[in-house]
Design a protein around this motif. Sequence first.
Motif, mmCIF file in Angstrom:
data_model
loop_
_atom_site.group_PDB
_atom_site.id
_atom_site.type_symbol
_atom_site.label_atom_id
_atom_site.label_comp_id
_atom_site.label_asym_id
_atom_site.label_seq_id
_atom_site.Cartn_x
_atom_site.Cartn_y
_atom_site.Cartn_z
ATOM 1 N N GLY A 173 45.620 6.656 12.239
ATOM 2 C CA GLY A 173 46.455 7.824 11.999
ATOM 3 C C GLY A 173 46.945 7.961 10.566
ATOM 4 N N VAL A 174 46.598 7.016 9.693
ATOM 5 C CA VAL A 174 47.029 7.040 8.294
ATOM 6 C C VAL A 174 45.843 7.463 7.424
ATOM 7 N N ARG A 175 46.077 8.413 6.534
ATOM 8 C CA ARG A 175 45.007 8.933 5.682
ATOM 9 C C ARG A 175 44.375 7.820 4.852
ATOM 10 N N GLU A 176 43.048 7.850 4.829
ATOM 11 C CA GLU A 176 42.291 6.839 4.084
ATOM 12 C C GLU A 176 41.473 7.483 2.967
ATOM 13 N N ALA A 177 40.728 8.556 3.276
ATOM 14 C CA ALA A 177 39.883 9.211 2.272
ATOM 15 C C ALA A 177 39.589 10.638 2.718
ATOM 16 N N ASP A 178 39.317 11.505 1.739
ATOM 17 C CA ASP A 178 38.962 12.881 2.075
ATOM 18 C C ASP A 178 37.488 13.176 1.801
ATOM 19 N N ASN A 179 36.716 12.133 1.477
ATOM 20 C CA ASN A 179 35.271 12.289 1.301
ATOM 21 C C ASN A 179 34.586 10.959 1.573
ATOM 22 N N LEU A 180 33.269 11.019 1.704
ATOM 23 C CA LEU A 180 32.469 9.820 1.927
ATOM 24 C C LEU A 180 31.686 9.504 0.663
ATOM 25 N N ILE A 181 31.484 8.225 0.407
ATOM 26 C CA ILE A 181 30.690 7.793 -0.740
ATOM 27 C C ILE A 181 29.488 7.029 -0.203
ATOM 28 N N ALA A 182 28.303 7.421 -0.632
ATOM 29 C CA ALA A 182 27.088 6.708 -0.226
ATOM 30 C C ALA A 182 27.106 5.316 -0.848
ATOM 31 N N MET A 183 26.557 4.346 -0.149
ATOM 32 C CA MET A 183 26.557 2.970 -0.644
ATOM 33 C C MET A 183 25.855 2.859 -1.991
ATOM 34 N N ASP A 184 24.819 3.664 -2.220
ATOM 35 C CA ASP A 184 24.101 3.622 -3.493
ATOM 36 C C ASP A 184 24.994 3.969 -4.680
ATOM 37 N N GLU A 185 26.046 4.741 -4.443
ATOM 38 C CA GLU A 185 26.927 5.203 -5.507
ATOM 39 C C GLU A 185 28.209 4.382 -5.621
ATOM 40 N N HIS A 186 28.442 3.466 -4.697
ATOM 41 C CA HIS A 186 29.696 2.706 -4.677
ATOM 42 C C HIS A 186 29.626 1.541 -5.664
ATOM 43 N N PRO A 187 30.660 1.345 -6.479
ATOM 44 C CA PRO A 187 30.621 0.265 -7.466
ATOM 45 C C PRO A 187 30.621 -1.140 -6.840
ATOM 46 N N ASN A 188 31.087 -1.293 -5.622
ATOM 47 C CA ASN A 188 31.171 -2.604 -4.981
ATOM 48 C C ASN A 188 30.169 -2.716 -3.829
ATOM 49 N N ARG A 189 29.036 -2.044 -3.962
ATOM 50 C CA ARG A 189 28.079 -1.946 -2.854
ATOM 51 C C ARG A 189 27.524 -3.284 -2.400
ATOM 52 N N GLN A 190 27.339 -4.244 -3.299
ATOM 53 C CA GLN A 190 26.753 -5.526 -2.909
ATOM 54 C C GLN A 190 27.690 -6.300 -1.986
ATOM 55 N N ALA A 191 28.965 -6.333 -2.308
ATOM 56 C CA ALA A 191 29.927 -7.043 -1.467
ATOM 57 C C ALA A 191 30.083 -6.359 -0.113
ATOM 58 N N ILE A 192 30.068 -5.024 -0.116
ATOM 59 C CA ILE A 192 30.204 -4.279 1.144
ATOM 60 C C ILE A 192 28.973 -4.509 2.011
ATOM 61 N N ALA A 193 27.793 -4.453 1.424
ATOM 62 C CA ALA A 193 26.553 -4.661 2.178
ATOM 63 C C ALA A 193 26.493 -6.077 2.753
ATOM 64 N N LYS A 194 27.032 -7.032 2.035
ATOM 65 C CA LYS A 194 27.055 -8.411 2.526
ATOM 66 C C LYS A 194 28.025 -8.562 3.689
ATOM 67 N N ALA A 195 29.185 -7.909 3.599
ATOM 68 C CA ALA A 195 30.206 -8.011 4.649
ATOM 69 C C ALA A 195 29.849 -7.175 5.875
ATOM 70 N N VAL A 196 29.265 -5.996 5.657
ATOM 71 C CA VAL A 196 28.900 -5.081 6.750
ATOM 72 C C VAL A 196 27.451 -4.644 6.522
ATOM 73 N N PRO A 197 26.487 -5.398 7.064
ATOM 74 C CA PRO A 197 25.071 -5.140 6.769
ATOM 75 C C PRO A 197 24.576 -3.740 7.119
ATOM 76 N N GLY A 198 25.100 -3.075 8.129
ATOM 77 C CA GLY A 198 24.592 -1.763 8.528
ATOM 78 C C GLY A 198 25.252 -0.588 7.835
ATOM 79 N N ALA A 199 26.166 -0.831 6.922
ATOM 80 C CA ALA A 199 26.922 0.253 6.297
ATOM 81 C C ALA A 199 26.038 1.076 5.358
ATOM 82 N N THR A 200 26.155 2.397 5.457
ATOM 83 C CA THR A 200 25.426 3.298 4.564
ATOM 84 C C THR A 200 26.378 4.148 3.732
ATOM 85 N N HIS A 201 27.633 4.277 4.183
ATOM 86 C CA HIS A 201 28.640 5.078 3.490
ATOM 87 C C HIS A 201 29.979 4.355 3.557
ATOM 88 N N VAL A 202 30.885 4.762 2.668
ATOM 89 C CA VAL A 202 32.226 4.200 2.643
ATOM 90 C C VAL A 202 33.221 5.352 2.557
#
Length: 124
Positions: A45-74
Motif C-alpha cells: 500500500g506504500v508507493r514504490e515507483a511510477d514506472n518500470l525499468i527494464a533490467m538492461d537499463e538498470h545500473p545495478n542489473r548484475q546484482a539484481i539478476a543474481k538475487a532474482v534470476p527471473g527478473a526482467t524489470h524493476v
Amino acid sequence: MNTPATTAAPAPEGSGSTALEAVYIKTTQDGRKVEVIDGWVCLGGVREADNLIAMDEHPNRQAIAKAVPGATHVAGRLPLTLPEAAVAQGALSIAQRQFDASPAGITQRLRKAVWAKTAAEGVE
C-alpha cells in the motif's frame, strides 16, 4: 495461484470514467502485496515507483539478476518477472490515460511535464 485482479471505484462526478483502485501483481516472500494503485506500483500500500525499468537499463542489473534470476524489470526496489511486468505496465498505462480535467489535475500534469523536461536536460 493468485491472478491479477482489478477493482474499480466511482470517479469524481462529471469525469465520465472510473478511477482504478488496485491491480494485484504479486505477493512478496514476507507476505506484502505488490499492486498498482492510482498509477503507482505499491508495496504493502506504500508507493514504490511510477514506472518500470527494464533490467538492461538498470545500473545495478548484475546484482539484481543474481538475487532474482527471473527478473526482467524493476519497479523501484521490486524485481518483476516478464508476466508481472506486463500486468504492471498495463495498469500503469491505464492510469496514465485517465485524465483529471479539474484545474488541480491540469496543474499537476503540467508540473510533472516541466519536471520531466528539466530532469531530461540534466537537472536533478
